[in-house]
Enzyme design. Sequence first.
Site, PDB file in Angstrom:
ATOM      1  N   ASP A 166       0.798  -1.231   0.000  1.00  0.00           N
ATOM      2  CA  ASP A 166       0.000   0.000   0.000  1.00  0.00           C
ATOM      3  C   ASP A 166       0.829   1.279   0.000  1.00  0.00           C
ATOM      4  OD1 ASP A 166      -2.450  -1.222  -0.151  1.00  0.00           O
ATOM      5  OD2 ASP A 166      -2.799  -1.262   2.011  1.00  0.00           O
ATOM      6  N   LYS A 197       3.158   1.212  -5.205  1.00  0.00           N
ATOM      7  CA  LYS A 197       3.988   0.658  -6.276  1.00  0.00           C
ATOM      8  C   LYS A 197       3.211   0.531  -7.588  1.00  0.00           C
ATOM      9  CE  LYS A 197       4.898  -2.982  -3.822  1.00  0.00           C
ATOM     10  NZ  LYS A 197       4.189  -2.507  -2.607  1.00  0.00           N
ATOM     11  N   THR A 198       2.004  -0.022  -7.515  1.00  0.00           N
ATOM     12  CA  THR A 198       1.205  -0.219  -8.731  1.00  0.00           C
ATOM     13  C   THR A 198       0.744   1.117  -9.300  1.00  0.00           C
ATOM     14  OG1 THR A 198       0.458  -2.370  -7.893  1.00  0.00           O
ATOM     15  CG2 THR A 198      -0.805  -1.397  -9.694  1.00  0.00           C
ATOM     16  N   HIS A 238       2.988  -7.519  -0.186  1.00  0.00           N
ATOM     17  CA  HIS A 238       2.488  -8.244   0.976  1.00  0.00           C
ATOM     18  C   HIS A 238       3.443  -9.377   1.350  1.00  0.00           C
ATOM     19  CE1 HIS A 238      -0.209 -10.403   3.664  1.00  0.00           C
ATOM     20  NE2 HIS A 238      -1.058  -9.391   3.611  1.00  0.00           N
TER      21      HIS A 238
END
Length: 471
Positions: free
Chosen positions: A83, A86-87, A146
């Site tokens: 969170d 990165k994306t 994660h």
Amino acid sequence: MKSLLIFFRGLMFLKTTVTGLSFRTISREYITHSFLGKWPQGSALTTANVTSHLGFGRFGDICRKHYSEGSHHCNVGTIGHIDHGKTTLTAALTRISEMNGFAKFVSYEEIDKAPEERSRGITINATHVEYSTKLRHYAHTDCPGHADFIKNMISGTSQMDAAVLVVAATDGVMPQTREHLLLAKQVGVEKIIVFINKADVVDEEIKELVEIEIRELLSDFGFDGIETPVIIGSALLALKGDTSELGEQSIKKLLNVFDSYIPNPTRDYTSPFLLPVDNAFTVPGRGTVVTGTVVKGTLRRNDDADLLGYDKNIKTTLGDLHVFKKSVAKAVAGENVGALLRGVRVQSVQKGMVLCASNSAIISNCFLAKVYFLSASEGGRKKPVTSKYIQQLFSKTWNVACRIDFIDGVSMVMPGEHATVSLTLMKKMVFDPGQSFTVRENNRTVATGIVIEVKPSVRIPKSNLSKVIHE
């Protein structure tokens, strides 16, 4: 009449372009995965839609033309805590590159497109996108943050020439920030670029403190904490079209740093080719496709190849080759490629297997290696390690159970010490001298090492590593 003529010209174009298939054979099932990408739900299967989705549009053509004219190719990617953005940063990079005419925009939803990723709102599988600058073509890997999907992160990072460490200004350094840096160092990533994200919601003092903390952390893990470029911005603002210093300008700065700070990678194009398999799937009517990044050598259509790993040695021949949805005659070291394999069922292929030139590699389950056991302050064990130590070993795109035995009369090694060990893998794998690996116990990295010798395979009684007897 004019529109009908254009339509039939489109059909002929597709017949000669889409991997040799006629238009009537194209199905929704075929238009999947890295060959053609995910087909948008609700879109009609028309000539215009298919050619656009294949990347034959204006931006895709510009990007590939620019790449083919002699610019260097580099593999980069995003790492960091869950969170931290990165994306979102990956999507922003493709958007700014599209504005410059060097890429096709890939949205956040297209990157995290698996149903589980969308339902949980996190990245699970490493995703590959492409974009270019005036100097280079980049293949970008978006790694999951994660802790539960760390093996996908290791697999993705092993394909990078440099990494972008994404740190949210709202959180600073977090547990996966540290672990991702450690793993990046262990798999051989030499250059790190820092992007401090979400800078639009904190004040200047917080930004400075986060930057100081990151530079200290980089130095602690053996990177250049002083000279490493640090870009401060907001990927979300850039995606929304904000033209401020924290918006689009920060992404442009990041792209400029890519060109100036990352050296041109040195590739081995002459050795027999080697491709660790990152994924495998079936293209209906065509066969089994494996994807991955070419480590060395050059793949060409119709080359004989071996598919090795997990006790298997499968003979095959290369069919079609695709690099970012474009059919090519050859693929070279450093490129992320999809290779069509003849006579191989997808059930026979596993992530972590190696596709290599015929008779150029061997598999074994016994190796000699140099290992360093991390100290407790580095996140490793607190207690000493003894022989017959069995844990999961990770290298490139695979992980298997492994037994570690000490040699030369050594009975015990303390955390923070080095040792020469004998490795016994549960399955026979391609594990070449010089190849690095990581050992993990209870979701933490406890050791890192490098192979120094391949030894003859040993028998594992009843698939029980504890019962192996070394001579």
